[in-house]
Motif scaffolding. Structure first.
Motif, short mmCIF file in Angstrom:
data_model
loop_
_atom_site.label_atom_id
_atom_site.label_comp_id
_atom_site.label_asym_id
_atom_site.label_seq_id
_atom_site.Cartn_x
_atom_site.Cartn_y
_atom_site.Cartn_z
N ASN A 97 54.27 -4.29 108.85
CA ASN A 97 54.20 -5.19 107.69
C ASN A 97 53.27 -4.67 106.60
OD1 ASN A 97 55.14 -7.50 106.40
ND2 ASN A 97 53.39 -8.72 107.03
N ARG A 98 53.28 -3.35 106.41
CA ARG A 98 52.45 -2.76 105.36
C ARG A 98 52.95 -3.14 103.96
NH1 ARG A 98 48.65 -2.07 108.82
NH2 ARG A 98 48.19 0.03 109.58
N PRO A 155 45.94 0.51 103.88
CA PRO A 155 45.06 -0.59 104.27
C PRO A 155 44.08 -0.18 105.33
CG PRO A 155 47.27 -0.89 105.16
CD PRO A 155 47.34 0.23 104.17
N SER A 156 42.81 -0.54 105.08
CA SER A 156 41.73 -0.30 106.03
C SER A 156 41.56 1.16 106.40
CB SER A 156 41.94 -1.12 107.32
OG SER A 156 41.95 -2.48 107.04
N GLU A 207 53.71 -5.95 102.73
CA GLU A 207 53.01 -7.13 102.22
C GLU A 207 51.65 -6.74 101.68
OE1 GLU A 207 51.39 -11.51 103.75
OE2 GLU A 207 52.72 -10.31 105.02
N TYR A 208 50.96 -5.85 102.38
CA TYR A 208 49.64 -5.41 101.92
C TYR A 208 49.74 -4.77 100.54
CZ TYR A 208 45.32 -2.78 101.49
OH TYR A 208 44.15 -2.26 101.02
N PHE A 209 50.72 -3.92 100.37
CA PHE A 209 50.87 -3.21 99.11
C PHE A 209 51.54 -4.05 98.03
CE2 PHE A 209 50.66 0.51 102.02
CZ PHE A 209 49.57 1.13 101.45
N THR A 245 54.85 1.51 99.24
CA THR A 245 53.39 1.61 99.14
C THR A 245 52.89 1.29 97.74
OG1 THR A 245 53.58 4.00 98.71
CG2 THR A 245 53.20 3.31 101.00
#
Length: 269
Positions: free
Chosen positions: A217-218, A52-53, A220-222, A258
């Protein structure tokens, strides 16, 4: 890996913006200059599994921006070790290896290699213009940049960009050196998984990545779905999730968290 033993334990070198704002390089070992990208051909949707980002912010990171749990110099050394290991893998590729697919959807080993060195070669102006072209979608912008670079750069140039920046410091927007380490380790896994070779990441690197994924909380992003399971590393003291325990190698857990793999890929039957 013997080469990694020669790495300095000093913090990563401070990068500088090179002429024309085309790429970012290390003061100590600048990469080969590359021309501006001029291709306007349409890009297909890029990988949705990038960190992310992640991007092209190149800064030194003060200790205050990092968790007190981590030492800046040590994280820098772990990052440099991973990059050097990645370069060692790339140096041994056959011509056909460059076209092999990776866990990053739609990317070959060549695209992945171009992406891993983008933060050292692409300036903020070029990134912003590409983001505008792709209507603010970072995944599409990263995909366009990677594909353009593969089309115009020789494989040896892509590897050189990484080799010359083994000790270059950078951090994702809003992130720190730990996030940069995660970027290198996860994409290092993408490389070795695509090549069907043993991982180059150490237990310490994998442990730090997993704990960062959990605390920031990566997952949730993935869109990681543990499917009602708790994942327990078989080779590390790490556990995440709730439910029936599924024991897996740390590398497999990274790939699940991921979005590269699914829990269902590892369930018996």
């Amino acid at each position: 890996m013997a080469a990694a033993e020669t790495l300095s334990t000093t913090p990563l070198a401070r990068p500088v913006v090179c002429p024309a704002d085309v790429y970012i390089c290390s003061e100590s070992a600048p990469p080969t200059a590359v021309p501006r990208v001029t291709s306007d051909r349409a890009m297909s949707f890029g990988p949705s599994t990038c960190l992310p980002s992640e991007g092209f912010s190149s800064t030194t990171t003060s200790r205050s921006r990092m968790s007190d749990e981590y030492d800046t110099a040590h994280v820098s050394t772990l990052t440099a070790t991973q990059r050097q290991a990645t370069v060692a893998v790339l140096d041994r590729l056959s011509p056909s290896d460059w076209d092999r697919p990776t866990p990053c959807e739609g990317w070959t080993v060549a695209h992945l290699t171009a992406h891993m060195s983008m933060s050292f070669r692409v300036g903020i102006t070029k990134l912003v213009l590409t983001m505008v072209r792709e209507r603010g979608n970072f995944d599409r912008a990263a995909d366009r940049l990677a594909r353009d670079d593969v089309a115009r750069m020789a494989h040896v140039e892509l590897v050189a960009a990484l080799r010359h920046n083994v000790t270059t410091a950078w951090s994702p927007p809003g992130g720190d050196l730990v996030d940069a380490l995660c970027h290198d380790v996860v994409h290092g896994l993408d490389l070795t998984e695509g090549l069907e070779r043993p991982t180059t990441a150490t237990e310490e690197q994998l442990d730090l990545v997993l704990r960062t994924m959990r605390t920031k909380n990566r997952m949730e992003y993935f869109g990681a779905d543990l499917a009602g399971h708790a994942l327990q590393a078989s080779d590390l003291d790490f556990r995440v999730g709730h439910g029936d325990t599924l024991v897996l190698p740390a590398t497999a857990i990274v790939l699940i968290l991921t979005g590269r793999e699914s829990v269902h890929d590892h369930l018996a039957g």
